[in-house]
Design a protein around this motif. Structure first.
Motif, PDB file in Angstrom:
ATOM      1  N   ASP A 147       0.830  -1.209   0.000  1.00 39.84           N
ATOM      2  CA  ASP A 147       0.000   0.000   0.000  1.00 39.84           C
ATOM      3  C   ASP A 147       0.858   1.250   0.000  1.00 39.84           C
ATOM      4  OD1 ASP A 147      -2.306  -1.495  -0.005  1.00 39.84           O
ATOM      5  OD2 ASP A 147      -2.720  -1.254   2.139  1.00 39.84           O
ATOM      6  N   ARG A 148       1.894   1.255   0.811  1.00 43.46           N
ATOM      7  CA  ARG A 148       2.768   2.430   0.888  1.00 43.46           C
ATOM      8  C   ARG A 148       3.531   2.633  -0.424  1.00 43.46           C
ATOM      9  NH1 ARG A 148       2.916   4.492   6.045  1.00 43.46           N
ATOM     10  NH2 ARG A 148       1.744   3.160   7.478  1.00 43.46           N
ATOM     11  N   HIS A 149       3.888   1.561  -1.088  1.00 52.06           N
ATOM     12  CA  HIS A 149       4.523   1.705  -2.400  1.00 52.06           C
ATOM     13  C   HIS A 149       3.541   2.282  -3.416  1.00 52.06           C
ATOM     14  CE1 HIS A 149       8.630  -0.288  -2.494  1.00 52.06           C
ATOM     15  NE2 HIS A 149       8.281  -0.313  -1.223  1.00 52.06           N
ATOM     16  N   ALA A 150       2.289   1.828  -3.383  1.00 50.66           N
ATOM     17  CA  ALA A 150       1.293   2.397  -4.289  1.00 50.66           C
ATOM     18  C   ALA A 150       1.145   3.895  -4.055  1.00 50.66           C
ATOM     19  CB  ALA A 150      -0.049   1.691  -4.105  1.00 50.66           C
ATOM     20  N   LEU A 151       1.188   4.306  -2.792  1.00 48.72           N
ATOM     21  CA  LEU A 151       1.018   5.715  -2.441  1.00 48.72           C
ATOM     22  C   LEU A 151       2.275   6.547  -2.678  1.00 48.72           C
ATOM     23  CD1 LEU A 151      -0.919   5.111   0.880  1.00 48.72           C
ATOM     24  CD2 LEU A 151      -1.792   6.501  -1.018  1.00 48.72           C
ATOM     25  N   LEU A 152       3.439   5.969  -2.435  1.00 45.32           N
ATOM     26  CA  LEU A 152       4.648   6.774  -2.313  1.00 45.32           C
ATOM     27  C   LEU A 152       5.711   6.521  -3.372  1.00 45.32           C
ATOM     28  CD1 LEU A 152       5.187   6.431   1.552  1.00 45.32           C
ATOM     29  CD2 LEU A 152       4.173   8.374   0.342  1.00 45.32           C
ATOM     30  N   ARG A 153       5.755   5.319  -3.920  1.00 46.07           N
ATOM     31  CA  ARG A 153       6.914   4.930  -4.728  1.00 46.07           C
ATOM     32  C   ARG A 153       7.131   5.837  -5.935  1.00 46.07           C
ATOM     33  NH1 ARG A 153       7.872  -1.290  -6.481  1.00 46.07           N
ATOM     34  NH2 ARG A 153       8.674  -1.005  -8.587  1.00 46.07           N
ATOM     35  N   GLY A 154       6.114   5.985  -6.772  1.00 45.37           N
ATOM     36  CA  GLY A 154       6.281   6.822  -7.955  1.00 45.37           C
ATOM     37  C   GLY A 154       6.575   8.264  -7.607  1.00 45.37           C
ATOM     38  N   LEU A 155       5.897   8.769  -6.568  1.00 44.01           N
ATOM     39  CA  LEU A 155       6.082  10.165  -6.169  1.00 44.01           C
ATOM     40  C   LEU A 155       7.466  10.374  -5.564  1.00 44.01           C
ATOM     41  CD1 LEU A 155       2.566  10.852  -4.613  1.00 44.01           C
ATOM     42  CD2 LEU A 155       3.305  10.966  -7.000  1.00 44.01           C
ATOM     43  N   PHE A 156       7.898   9.419  -4.724  1.00 43.81           N
ATOM     44  CA  PHE A 156       9.221   9.553  -4.123  1.00 43.81           C
ATOM     45  C   PHE A 156      10.302   9.562  -5.192  1.00 43.81           C
ATOM     46  CE2 PHE A 156      13.211   7.690  -2.833  1.00 43.81           C
ATOM     47  CZ  PHE A 156      13.592   8.570  -1.832  1.00 43.81           C
ATOM     48  N   ILE A 157      10.221   8.640  -6.144  1.00 44.76           N
ATOM     49  CA  ILE A 157      11.271   8.561  -7.159  1.00 44.76           C
ATOM     50  C   ILE A 157      11.296   9.837  -8.002  1.00 44.76           C
ATOM     51  CG2 ILE A 157      11.998   7.321  -9.244  1.00 44.76           C
ATOM     52  CD1 ILE A 157      11.256   4.733  -7.837  1.00 44.76           C
ATOM     53  N   THR A 158      10.113  10.431  -8.248  1.00 41.60           N
ATOM     54  CA  THR A 158      10.097  11.731  -8.928  1.00 41.60           C
ATOM     55  C   THR A 158      10.822  12.775  -8.090  1.00 41.60           C
ATOM     56  OG1 THR A 158       8.000  11.226 -10.040  1.00 41.60           O
ATOM     57  CG2 THR A 158       8.611  13.547  -9.863  1.00 41.60           C
ATOM     58  N   GLY A 159      10.532  12.800  -6.771  1.00 39.32           N
ATOM     59  CA  GLY A 159      11.227  13.729  -5.883  1.00 39.32           C
ATOM     60  C   GLY A 159      12.720  13.462  -5.827  1.00 39.32           C
ATOM     61  N   PHE A 160      13.099  12.180  -5.776  1.00 38.44           N
ATOM     62  CA  PHE A 160      14.511  11.793  -5.785  1.00 38.44           C
ATOM     63  C   PHE A 160      15.202  12.334  -7.027  1.00 38.44           C
ATOM     64  CE2 PHE A 160      17.879   9.046  -7.248  1.00 38.44           C
ATOM     65  CZ  PHE A 160      18.606   8.689  -6.123  1.00 38.44           C
TER      66      PHE A 160
END
Length: 361
Positions: A147-160
């Motif tokens: 669930d946390r990957h669905a919420l955060l993974r794409g957005l985090f990698i964009t921020g990274f």
């Protein structure tokens, strides 16, 4: 067997409908995904807001003009295949419509599948990729982690990648970065990375309602409200990253910092009802950040393995840290999906809450 989609009115994104259709036989080269669940965030709304400009409506075309199927990050299983190299049973992470099923023409890749539909040909490969769970270098087992990957993974990698772009350009000679819409998940990913870098002061800008939450995370050196932007000293070089897409706010940033603003990055539109930015702002022209371009550069610089190692390690730390500030809310059923979309679109969801939805009851 029936498929069910949540569609939105492209001229009024607050208006939704449930559209059903009978599943037909798969064409040669196609597979059928059963979509388990997906995240609905303010960034999901941004995909709809920028759908015409950036082509998000083309990911999963609706059958009727004027309506759209919004892409969302989530998990799905291949339950049927008419592709000689793909067998049913594997699970994948990637972009899916807010639906129960999706049929897709695919090509196998080293780590999963790629959407080869002609309507997707113009999109970057990273937007067409579906990573098989047992080949996924980022995968963390367990429903909560998924669930946390669905919420955060794409957005985090964009921020990274956005932070990596600044670092790759020596922050354009600045030692400060101003982050607009600092409570958004992409912004938090960016700040998590920038805060770990020596010598960079990270200043968040957010609403009064989100100030305490954003300040309490510890990844910002300072957090100010939108009305206090002019309180940030303007005498030293600074760069900005705009997740808000609020033209009036960005105009104030440019007016306040002028030539001391060394780079103005545009990356999102969390304030989707705000007016767009005007032309001719003081200082540098705002530049849209296209994450796949930085991915391509780093794949060349670091190699695929090096890129995966760096991003996966940083993502895992961010996901673990999120357990202290992000509560996952799960909802099931088509009506719940529609209600969640409306709530997120209206801006009623606090940054401490993440919605994961299934179209299945």
């Amino acid at each position: 067997m029936m498929n069910l989609h949540l569609e939105v009115d492209r001229s009024d994104l607050a208006t939704t409908r449930l559209a059903g259709e009978s599943l037909t036989d798969l064409r040669p080269g196609q597979v059928r995904f059963r979509i388990e669940r997906f995240a609905v965030t303010s960034n999901t709304v941004t995909y709809a807001v920028t759908g015409d400009v950036l082509g998000y409506w083309d990911f999963f075309p609706a059958s009727e003009s004027g309506w759209g199927r919004v892409p969302a990050m989530g998990w799905a299983e291949v339950v049927a295949s008419n592709h000689p190299e793909v067998t049913p049973g594997a699970r994948y992470y990637g972009w899916f419509p807010m639906s129960r099923y999706v049929d897709m023409a695919v090509k196998p890749t080293a780590d999963g599948l790629r959407d080869e539909g002609p309507h997707r040909a113009a999109h970057a490969p990273v937007y067409r990729a579906y990573v098989r769970t047992d080949r996924d270098p980022y995968y963390q087992p367990g429903e909560d982690a998924e669930d946390r990957h669905a919420l955060l993974r794409g957005l985090f990698i964009t921020g990274f990648l956005a932070e990596d772009f600044f670092a790759d350009n020596d922050y354009f000679g600045a030692a400060r970065v101003l982050v607009l819409s600092a409570s958004s998940k992409t912004a938090l990913g960016f700040a998590h990375c920038a805060d770990a870098r020596t010598g960079i002061e990270v200043i968040g800008v957010t609403s009064p309602a989100n100030h305490a939450f954003t300040h309490g995370l510890g990844c910002y050196d300072e957090v100010v409200c939108y009305e206090d932007i002019e309180s940030v000293p303007s005498q030293a070089p600074i760069v900005s990253i705009d997740m808000s897409g609020n033209g009036a706010v960005l105009a104030r940033v440019h007016a306040h910092f002028g030539d001391q603003l060394r780079h103005s990055m545009a990356i999102g539109r969390s304030h989707h009802d705000a007016p767009p930015r005007a032309e001719g702002l003081p200082g540098p022209r705002p530049a849209f950040f296209f994450a796949p371009t930085q991915v391509k550069k780093r794949l060349q610089d670091w190699g695929p393995h090096g890129y995966q190692q760096r991003t996966a390690s940083s993502l895992q730390k961010f996901v673990e840290a999120s357990r202290a500030w992000l509560t996952v809310v799960r909802s099931n059923g088509a009506d719940a999906a529609a209600a969640t979309w409306r709530e997120v679109h209206a801006g009623h969801v606090p940054p401490s809450t993440g919605h994961v939805v299934s179209m299945w009851d």
